[in-house]
Scaffold this motif. Structure first.
Motif, short mmCIF file in Angstrom:
data_model
loop_
_atom_site.label_atom_id
_atom_site.label_comp_id
_atom_site.label_asym_id
_atom_site.label_seq_id
_atom_site.Cartn_x
_atom_site.Cartn_y
_atom_site.Cartn_z
N UNK A 85 0.84 -1.21 0.00
CA UNK A 85 0.00 0.00 0.00
C UNK A 85 0.87 1.25 0.00
N UNK A 86 1.91 1.26 0.82
CA UNK A 86 2.80 2.42 0.90
C UNK A 86 3.54 2.66 -0.42
N UNK A 87 3.72 1.60 -1.20
CA UNK A 87 4.39 1.73 -2.50
C UNK A 87 3.43 2.15 -3.61
N UNK A 88 2.19 2.41 -3.24
CA UNK A 88 1.21 2.83 -4.23
C UNK A 88 0.27 1.74 -4.69
N UNK A 89 0.46 0.54 -4.12
CA UNK A 89 -0.42 -0.57 -4.46
C UNK A 89 0.25 -1.59 -5.34
N UNK A 90 -0.49 -2.67 -5.62
CA UNK A 90 0.03 -3.75 -6.45
C UNK A 90 -0.48 -5.08 -5.95
N UNK A 91 0.32 -6.12 -6.15
CA UNK A 91 -0.07 -7.49 -5.84
C UNK A 91 0.61 -7.96 -4.55
N UNK A 92 -0.19 -8.45 -3.62
CA UNK A 92 0.33 -9.15 -2.45
C UNK A 92 0.20 -10.63 -2.75
N UNK A 93 1.33 -11.30 -2.88
CA UNK A 93 1.36 -12.68 -3.36
C UNK A 93 1.43 -13.66 -2.20
N UNK A 94 0.49 -14.61 -2.20
CA UNK A 94 0.57 -15.76 -1.30
C UNK A 94 0.93 -16.96 -2.17
N UNK A 95 2.15 -17.47 -2.04
CA UNK A 95 2.60 -18.55 -2.93
C UNK A 95 2.03 -19.90 -2.52
N UNK A 96 2.35 -20.90 -3.29
CA UNK A 96 1.91 -22.25 -2.98
C UNK A 96 2.38 -22.65 -1.59
N UNK A 97 1.49 -23.27 -0.84
CA UNK A 97 1.80 -23.66 0.53
C UNK A 97 0.59 -23.46 1.42
N UNK A 98 0.71 -23.87 2.68
CA UNK A 98 -0.40 -23.75 3.63
C UNK A 98 -0.01 -22.73 4.69
N UNK A 99 -0.74 -21.61 4.71
CA UNK A 99 -0.41 -20.48 5.57
C UNK A 99 -1.54 -20.24 6.56
N UNK A 100 -1.25 -20.37 7.83
CA UNK A 100 -2.21 -20.06 8.88
C UNK A 100 -2.18 -18.57 9.17
N UNK A 101 -3.37 -17.98 9.42
CA UNK A 101 -3.42 -16.55 9.73
C UNK A 101 -4.68 -16.22 10.50
N UNK A 102 -4.67 -15.04 11.10
CA UNK A 102 -5.89 -14.44 11.61
C UNK A 102 -6.54 -13.64 10.50
N UNK A 103 -7.38 -12.66 10.84
CA UNK A 103 -8.08 -11.90 9.80
C UNK A 103 -7.11 -11.12 8.92
N UNK A 104 -7.48 -10.97 7.66
CA UNK A 104 -6.70 -10.20 6.69
C UNK A 104 -7.49 -8.93 6.37
N UNK A 105 -6.87 -7.77 6.59
CA UNK A 105 -7.52 -6.49 6.32
C UNK A 105 -6.87 -5.86 5.08
N UNK A 106 -7.68 -5.70 4.04
CA UNK A 106 -7.18 -5.16 2.78
C UNK A 106 -7.19 -3.64 2.79
#
Length: 476
Positions: A85-106
Motif C-alpha cells: 500500500x505504501x508503495x502505491x499498491x500492487x499485488x500481495x502474493x501468497x505462494x503455494x503452501x499452507x499459511x495459517x493466519x488471523x483476519x486479513x484487512x485489505x
C-alpha cells in the motif's frame, strides 16, 4: 405561413410516433419488457471496469511468512499489505503452501493473489479476530469480531488467483453458536438467540443506538462473515475457492461496482450463504459455482429499522453463467430486505441438486417490509428442486412472529425460457398479502415437469402465462 403549418404538422406526427414507440417498450406500470431488459444488464456489466493495479509484487514469504500450516502469519501478511500500500499498491502474493493466519484487512489498490496450490487457513481462536470492527450481522450493523477477509471504506481492492481460503469453521468452533445440534451445539451452552446476543442487537437497532455503542465480540456468540468489503468501491473477487465459513461467505455491504467472477464456494455450515450483496449496486456475479449450506446468492438490504434508516436499496445486479448446487435457494431476495431490491437480472444458469430447495425465491414480511421490483430471469436449466421453482412469500417468519406495520411490495417478476425436470412440491408458490397483492408476474416459455402440484397462489394478481406448461398442462 403554409410552410410553417406543414412543418408543425410534420413535427407533431414525428413526436407522436416517437411517443408511441417509447410507450410500446413499457408495460402498464412502466417496467421494461423482458425483450429489452438484458440490454440494461449489459450496461451494468460495462459500468464495472476491471481494476488496474500498479506493477508491484510483494511476496508474504519475504516478510517472514512460513508455510507450515501451524505458524500464525498474521503479522507477516499485515506487513506485506502495508508495504504494498505504501508503495502505491500492487499485488500481495501468497505462494503455494499452507499459511495459517488471523483476519486479513485489505487496503486500497491491493490485489491479494493466491497462487495455485496456496491454501490460507484461518485461525479457529476467536480472540484472533479482535479488536472488534464495524461490521454487520443479519442485516444490522454492530461492532463485532472481524470478518476473516475485511476491507473498510477502501477503493480498488481484489482477491484473485487459484488458491483456497479455508475458514476452518466446524462443529467445534463458530458453528455451534447457531444453536443447532447438527452443527455441534450442546444444550445449555451459549448461542446466538440468547438474550445477550441477537435480542440485544435487535433492541439496539430499534432504539437507534449508535453503531459505536453496539459492542459485541468477546463474550458474545455472533459469527463473523468470511469476506466482507464494507463501504468499498471497485471490488474484484476472482478465481479463488472459499470453504468452511463461519457465517455468510462473500458479503459486499454498501459497495459500488463489484465483480465476483469464476469463484467457487463450497461451504455447508449454518447460514453459509454463497454471496450476499447488501445495500450494494452495480454487481456482476459471473461463472461461479455455489454449493452451500444456505442460499447460493441472497440479495439483501438491511433488517427492520436498521434497513429503513440506512435506506440504500440493492440494485443493478446481474447474475449469469453460474452453477447452483446445494442451498436453500438459487437466487434469493431477502429476507433482510427493508431498504428494498430492484433491477435484478439472472440468465444462463444451471440449478440442480436434491438439496436445492428453490430456484428463485423472494422472502419478506410486515416487520421487514421493503420492496422487490424488476426481477428478470432468463434461460435457466433446473434439474431438481425440493419445494418450488418460483417462491414468493410475504409471510416469511424466523425467530418467532414477524408481524409489524411495514407492508412489503413485490412486483414485476418475469421468468422466461426456463426448463425444469423435477419441480418439487410446487411449480409456482406465491403467498402475497390481502393488503398487498403480488403484481405483474409473468412466465414465458417456462416448462416444469414432475411437480407434485402445479400452482399454489394466494393474494396475487393473475399470473400471465405465455407458452408455459406445468406437468404437461398448458398455461396460456
Amino acid at each position: 405561413m403554409k410552410i410553417h403549418k406543414a412543418y408543425s404538422v410534420y413535427s407533431l406526427i414525428c413526436f407522436s410516433l416517437v411517443a408511441i414507440l417509447l410507450s410500446a417498450c413499457k408495460t402498464k406500470d412502466n417496467s421494461v419488457k423482458e425483450t429489452d431488459v438484458f440490454d440494461e444488464a449489459e450496461k451494468i456489466i460495462s459500468s464495472i471496469e476491471y481494476i488496474k493495479f500498479p506493477n508491484n509484487t510483494f511476496n508474504i514469504v519475504d516478510f517472514g511468512a512460513i508455510s507450515d500450516g501451524v505458524t500464525n502469519n498474521s503479522e507477516a501478511i499485515k506487513k506485506t499489505i502495508a508495504a504494498c500500500h505504501d508503495a502505491g499498491g500492487g499485488k500481495v502474493l501468497i505462494p503455494s503452501g499452507r499459511f495459517l493466519t488471523g483476519p486479513i484487512h485489505l487496503k486500497s489498490n491491493i490485489n491479494l493473489h493466491l497462487e495455485e496450490g496456496a491454501e490460507v487457513l484461518f485461525s479457529t481462536e476467536t480472540k484472533d479476530y479482535l479488536p472488534v470492527v464495524h461490521t454487520s450481522y443479519e442485516g444490522q450493523e454492530l461492532m463485532n469480531y472481524s470478518p476473516l477477509i475485511y476491507a473498510y471504506k477502501q477503493k480498488n481492492i481484489a482477491v484473485t488467483g487459484k488458491g483456497i481460503f479455508n475458514g476452518q469453521a466446524s462443529n467445534t468452533n463458530w458453528w455451534p453458536w447457531c444453536s443447532k445440534e447438527e452443527y455441534g451445539y450442546v444444550k445449555g451452552t451459549s448461542q446466538q438467540k440468547d438474550d445477550h446476543n441477537l435480542p440485544r442487537l435487535w433492541t439496539m437497532s430499534e432504539n437507534n443506538t449508535p453503531i459505536s455503542e453496539r459492542i459485541f465480540g468477546e463474550g458474545y456468540q455472533l459469527r463473523p462473515s468470511f469476506m466482507q468489503p464494507f463501504d468499498c468501491e471497485n471490488v474484484l473477487i476472482q478465481g479463488v475457492t472459499f470453504t468452511n465459513a463461519p457465517f455468510w461467505v462473500i458479503h459486499p455491504i454498501k459497495c459500488n461496482y463489484v465483480r465476483v467472477e469464476g469463484v467457487t464456494v463450497k461451504s455447508h455450515g449454518p447460514n453459509n450463504d454463497g454471496c450476499d450483496p447488501e445495500y450494494s449496486k452495480n454487481v456482476h456475479i459471473n461463472k461461479c459455482v455455489f454449493d452451500t449450506g444456505d442460499d447460493c446468492i441472497a440479495i439483501k438490504s438491511g433488517r427492520n429499522n436498521d434497513g429503513r434508516v440506512v435506506n440504500i436499496p440493492s440494485e443493478n445486479i446481474v447474475v449469469e453463467n453460474c452453477d447452483m448446487k446445494d442451498g436453500h435457494g438459487g437466487v434469493v431476495m431477502g429476507s433482510e430486505i427493508s431498504a428494498g431490491v430492484r433491477n435484478v437480472y439472472v440468465r444462463n444458469c444451471k440449478m440442480n441438486s436434491p438439496e436445492l430447495e428453490r430456484a428463485i425465491r423472494i422472502k419478506t414480511n410486515t416487520l421487514r417490509g421493503g420492496f422487490v421490483e424488476n426481477v428478470y430471469v432468463k434461460n435457466i436449466e433446473v434439474g431438481q428442486v425440493k419445494e418450488a421453482v418460483l417462491k414468493i412469500n410475504l409471510f416469511y417468519a424466523i425467530y418467532g412472529p414477524q408481524e409489524g406495520d411495514f407492508m412489503p411490495v413485490v412486483k414485476n417478476i418475469h421468468l422466461q425460457d426456463i426448463t425444469v425436470e423435477n419441480g418439487g412440491k410446487y411449480g409456482v408458490l406465491i403467498k402475497g398479502r390481502p393488503q398487498s397483492f403480488v403484481k405483474n408476474v409473468t412466465l414465458t416459455n417456462v416448462h416444469i415437469k414432475n411437480a407434485e402440484s402445479d400452482l399454489s397462489v394466494e393474494n396475487s394478481e393473475p399470473i400471465v402465462f405465455k407458452n408455459t406448461t406445468i406437468n404437461g398442462k398448458e398455461y396460456n
